[in-house]
Design a protein around this motif. Structure first.
Motif, PDB file in Angstrom:
ATOM      1  N   GLN A  57       0.837  -1.210   0.000  1.00  0.00           N
ATOM      2  CA  GLN A  57       0.000   0.000   0.000  1.00  0.00           C
ATOM      3  C   GLN A  57       0.869   1.256   0.000  1.00  0.00           C
ATOM      4  OE1 GLN A  57      -3.020  -1.486  -0.995  1.00  0.00           O
ATOM      5  NE2 GLN A  57      -3.721   0.345   0.049  1.00  0.00           N
ATOM      6  N   TYR A  58       1.966   1.204   0.755  1.00  0.00           N
ATOM      7  CA  TYR A  58       2.870   2.360   0.780  1.00  0.00           C
ATOM      8  C   TYR A  58       3.402   2.639  -0.622  1.00  0.00           C
ATOM      9  CZ  TYR A  58       6.750   5.448   1.881  1.00  0.00           C
ATOM     10  OH  TYR A  58       7.605   6.525   1.914  1.00  0.00           O
ATOM     11  N   ILE A  59       3.834   1.593  -1.305  1.00  0.00           N
ATOM     12  CA  ILE A  59       4.377   1.742  -2.654  1.00  0.00           C
ATOM     13  C   ILE A  59       3.304   2.245  -3.619  1.00  0.00           C
ATOM     14  CG2 ILE A  59       5.304   0.433  -4.620  1.00  0.00           C
ATOM     15  CD1 ILE A  59       6.716  -1.354  -2.475  1.00  0.00           C
ATOM     16  N   LYS A  60       2.127   1.679  -3.516  1.00  0.00           N
ATOM     17  CA  LYS A  60       1.027   2.070  -4.409  1.00  0.00           C
ATOM     18  C   LYS A  60       0.665   3.539  -4.249  1.00  0.00           C
ATOM     19  CE  LYS A  60      -3.877   1.074  -5.235  1.00  0.00           C
ATOM     20  NZ  LYS A  60      -5.035   0.244  -4.783  1.00  0.00           N
ATOM     21  N   ASN A  61       0.663   4.026  -3.018  1.00  0.00           N
ATOM     22  CA  ASN A  61       0.210   5.391  -2.738  1.00  0.00           C
ATOM     23  C   ASN A  61       1.352   6.392  -2.610  1.00  0.00           C
ATOM     24  OD1 ASN A  61      -2.536   4.528  -2.538  1.00  0.00           O
ATOM     25  ND2 ASN A  61      -2.108   3.735  -0.506  1.00  0.00           N
ATOM     26  N   TYR A  62       2.562   5.978  -2.882  1.00  0.00           N
ATOM     27  CA  TYR A  62       3.741   6.812  -2.614  1.00  0.00           C
ATOM     28  C   TYR A  62       3.750   8.130  -3.385  1.00  0.00           C
ATOM     29  CZ  TYR A  62       8.543   8.470  -2.676  1.00  0.00           C
ATOM     30  OH  TYR A  62       9.654   9.258  -2.576  1.00  0.00           O
ATOM     31  N   THR A  63       4.149   9.192  -2.676  1.00  0.00           N
ATOM     32  CA  THR A  63       4.521  10.461  -3.288  1.00  0.00           C
ATOM     33  C   THR A  63       5.770  10.952  -2.555  1.00  0.00           C
ATOM     34  OG1 THR A  63       3.442  12.097  -1.841  1.00  0.00           O
ATOM     35  CG2 THR A  63       2.051  11.001  -3.507  1.00  0.00           C
ATOM     36  N   PRO A  64       6.524  11.921  -3.123  1.00  0.00           N
ATOM     37  CA  PRO A  64       7.720  12.434  -2.425  1.00  0.00           C
ATOM     38  C   PRO A  64       7.436  12.973  -1.033  1.00  0.00           C
ATOM     39  CG  PRO A  64       7.766  13.103  -4.723  1.00  0.00           C
ATOM     40  CD  PRO A  64       6.415  12.476  -4.489  1.00  0.00           C
ATOM     41  N   LEU A  65       6.193  13.367  -0.758  1.00  0.00           N
ATOM     42  CA  LEU A  65       5.859  13.881   0.575  1.00  0.00           C
ATOM     43  C   LEU A  65       5.973  12.812   1.654  1.00  0.00           C
ATOM     44  CD1 LEU A  65       2.766  16.121  -0.225  1.00  0.00           C
ATOM     45  CD2 LEU A  65       4.942  16.908   0.671  1.00  0.00           C
ATOM     46  N   ASP A  66       5.945  11.555   1.271  1.00  0.00           N
ATOM     47  CA  ASP A  66       5.947  10.478   2.267  1.00  0.00           C
ATOM     48  C   ASP A  66       7.290  10.323   2.969  1.00  0.00           C
ATOM     49  OD1 ASP A  66       3.271   9.722   1.955  1.00  0.00           O
ATOM     50  OD2 ASP A  66       3.766   8.612   0.142  1.00  0.00           O
ATOM     51  N   GLY A  67       8.342  10.834   2.376  1.00  0.00           N
ATOM     52  CA  GLY A  67       9.613  10.891   3.077  1.00  0.00           C
ATOM     53  C   GLY A  67      10.548   9.737   2.816  1.00  0.00           C
ATOM     54  N   VAL A  68      10.099   8.498   2.989  1.00  0.00           N
ATOM     55  CA  VAL A  68      10.979   7.340   2.786  1.00  0.00           C
ATOM     56  C   VAL A  68      10.992   6.995   1.293  1.00  0.00           C
ATOM     57  CG1 VAL A  68      11.469   4.951   3.373  1.00  0.00           C
ATOM     58  CG2 VAL A  68      10.440   6.461   5.078  1.00  0.00           C
ATOM     59  N   PRO A  69      12.153   7.084   0.627  1.00  0.00           N
ATOM     60  CA  PRO A  69      12.206   6.818  -0.817  1.00  0.00           C
ATOM     61  C   PRO A  69      11.790   5.402  -1.171  1.00  0.00           C
ATOM     62  CG  PRO A  69      14.209   7.932  -0.063  1.00  0.00           C
ATOM     63  CD  PRO A  69      13.453   7.505   1.165  1.00  0.00           C
ATOM     64  N   LEU A  70      11.343   5.233  -2.411  1.00  0.00           N
ATOM     65  CA  LEU A  70      10.868   3.926  -2.852  1.00  0.00           C
ATOM     66  C   LEU A  70      11.935   2.848  -2.781  1.00  0.00           C
ATOM     67  CD1 LEU A  70       8.563   4.753  -5.898  1.00  0.00           C
ATOM     68  CD2 LEU A  70       7.892   3.718  -3.720  1.00  0.00           C
ATOM     69  N   LYS A  71      13.204   3.203  -2.949  1.00  0.00           N
ATOM     70  CA  LYS A  71      14.249   2.174  -2.903  1.00  0.00           C
ATOM     71  C   LYS A  71      14.223   1.439  -1.560  1.00  0.00           C
ATOM     72  CE  LYS A  71      17.894   5.432  -1.460  1.00  0.00           C
ATOM     73  NZ  LYS A  71      19.179   6.074  -1.854  1.00  0.00           N
ATOM     74  N   TRP A  72      13.894   2.167  -0.485  1.00  0.00           N
ATOM     75  CA  TRP A  72      13.819   1.531   0.833  1.00  0.00           C
ATOM     76  C   TRP A  72      12.580   0.655   0.953  1.00  0.00           C
ATOM     77  CZ3 TRP A  72      17.622   1.157   4.215  1.00  0.00           C
ATOM     78  CH2 TRP A  72      18.686   2.062   4.115  1.00  0.00           C
ATOM     79  N   ALA A  73      11.472   1.091   0.349  1.00  0.00           N
ATOM     80  CA  ALA A  73      10.268   0.267   0.375  1.00  0.00           C
ATOM     81  C   ALA A  73      10.487  -1.015  -0.420  1.00  0.00           C
ATOM     82  CB  ALA A  73       9.086   1.052  -0.196  1.00  0.00           C
ATOM     83  N   TYR A  74      11.180  -0.929  -1.556  1.00  0.00           N
ATOM     84  CA  TYR A  74      11.477  -2.121  -2.342  1.00  0.00           C
ATOM     85  C   TYR A  74      12.384  -3.070  -1.550  1.00  0.00           C
ATOM     86  CZ  TYR A  74       9.776   0.593  -6.380  1.00  0.00           C
ATOM     87  OH  TYR A  74       9.029   1.339  -7.250  1.00  0.00           O
ATOM     88  N   PHE A  75      13.369  -2.511  -0.870  1.00  0.00           N
ATOM     89  CA  PHE A  75      14.248  -3.314  -0.020  1.00  0.00           C
ATOM     90  C   PHE A  75      13.444  -4.027   1.070  1.00  0.00           C
ATOM     91  CE2 PHE A  75      16.297  -2.730   4.248  1.00  0.00           C
ATOM     92  CZ  PHE A  75      17.092  -3.875   4.234  1.00  0.00           C
ATOM     93  N   ARG A  76      12.509  -3.302   1.682  1.00  0.00           N
ATOM     94  CA  ARG A  76      11.677  -3.917   2.735  1.00  0.00           C
ATOM     95  C   ARG A  76      10.799  -5.030   2.163  1.00  0.00           C
ATOM     96  NH1 ARG A  76      14.062  -2.560   7.449  1.00  0.00           N
ATOM     97  NH2 ARG A  76      14.533  -0.339   7.496  1.00  0.00           N
TER      98      ARG A  76
END
Length: 295
Positions: A231-250
């Protein structure tokens, strides 16, 4: 050593605070057509100086990572409406996002304004989850010489707990993690996960990330962890703070702990395609490579 100004990871999504609505603009934002939404709002501002349109424009600038433009909007709004907690919060948030992506000299020059606006926002609206999280993050990540304080971070975490127990325990775990007390961090994080079933709908995308991270770190509730990180990845925008590379790693770590090697490989490759020097991802890739297909 603490990361300098890892602020705004938990800054509440601006869309939750914005008051202005226009079906066309809202649809463009939902479709992530931010440049088109920006152009439409700029046209509207030529006809009226409505503060809510300016606020929405600041939000759209933030979605695009246009921090200087967003700062200019919220600087004017906070000056014109000094008792508006939302504007002070957003001003502090976009200043922090600019600091996060700047060199230390620039970031140091922004610290005072960040603190001033986030503290004022929390004073004006002490029951805001996003504002309390921002102050937890501010006090735990700032060096002591610049006003960082573990005790003040705990004060705001306790305030969070009284507003939203799951956020409070996550904040406590976050502080203990920074303070290098892994046992207390784990105890608080795992207690937060016990509250998941009572959580209901999640409006703040950052909470999806934090839940997914905790599930992956401790190897518990992996299915829920995958859902929330997805859900974080799906709804991500730069305002969320944690870059997508970290979400992909998680995501890769979650799949690895579910013993799903193909998906773990897919997500770690996505993380490294963004940043092939990301040390935790490189270490995770080594672990994934040692997995048996059936294990």
């Amino acid at each position: 050593m603490k990361h300098f100004l890892f602020l705004s990871v938990f800054v509440q999504s601006f869309v939750c605070l914005a008051q202005y609505t226009d079906p066309d603009v809202d649809q463009l934002i939902n479709e992530k057509e931010y440049a088109k939404a920006e152009a439409k709002l700029l046209r509207q501002l030529r006809l009226t100086s409505d503060k809510s349109i300016k606020d929405k424009l600041g939000e759209v600038y933030g979605y695009q990572g246009k921090w200087d433009e967003a700062i200019a909007i919220y600087k004017k709004l906070t000056a014109a409406y000094p008792q508006a907690a939302d504007y002070a919060f957003k001003y502090g948030g976009v200043l922090a996002r600019k600091a996060q992506g700047s060199n230390k000299i620039v970031a140091l020059g922004l610290v005072g304004k960040i603190k001033e606006n986030l503290k004022r926002a929390a004073f004006l609206n002490p029951k805001s989850i996003g504002m309390q999280w921002a102050l937890v993050d501010l006090y735990i990540t700032l060096p002591g010489i610049l006003g960082g304080s573990t005790s003040k971070a705990f004060d705001h975490a306790k305030e969070l707990k009284s507003i939203s127990p799951i956020d409070g325990y996550l904040a406590m775990g976050y502080i203990h993690e920074y303070d290098r007390d892994p046992k207390k961090a784990k105890d608080n994080y795992l207690y937060a996960l016990r509250l998941l079933d009572d959580l209901g709908n999640i409006e703040r995308n950052q909470l999806h990330y934090q839940i997914g991270k905790v599930c992956g770190e401790y190897g518990v509730k992996l299915g829920q962890g995958l859902y929330h990180m997805g859900q974080y990845i799906k709804n991500y925008t730069p305002l969320d703070g944690v870059p997508l590379k970290w979400a992909y790693f998680r995501m890769a770590k979650l799949y690895r702990k579910k013993k799903d090697k193909p998906n773990a490989e897919k997500w770690i490759a996505k993380a490294l395609s963004i940043d092939d020097t990301l040390k935790p991802a490189l270490e995770e890739q080594k672990v994934i490579n040692t997995m048996d297909m059936g294990s």
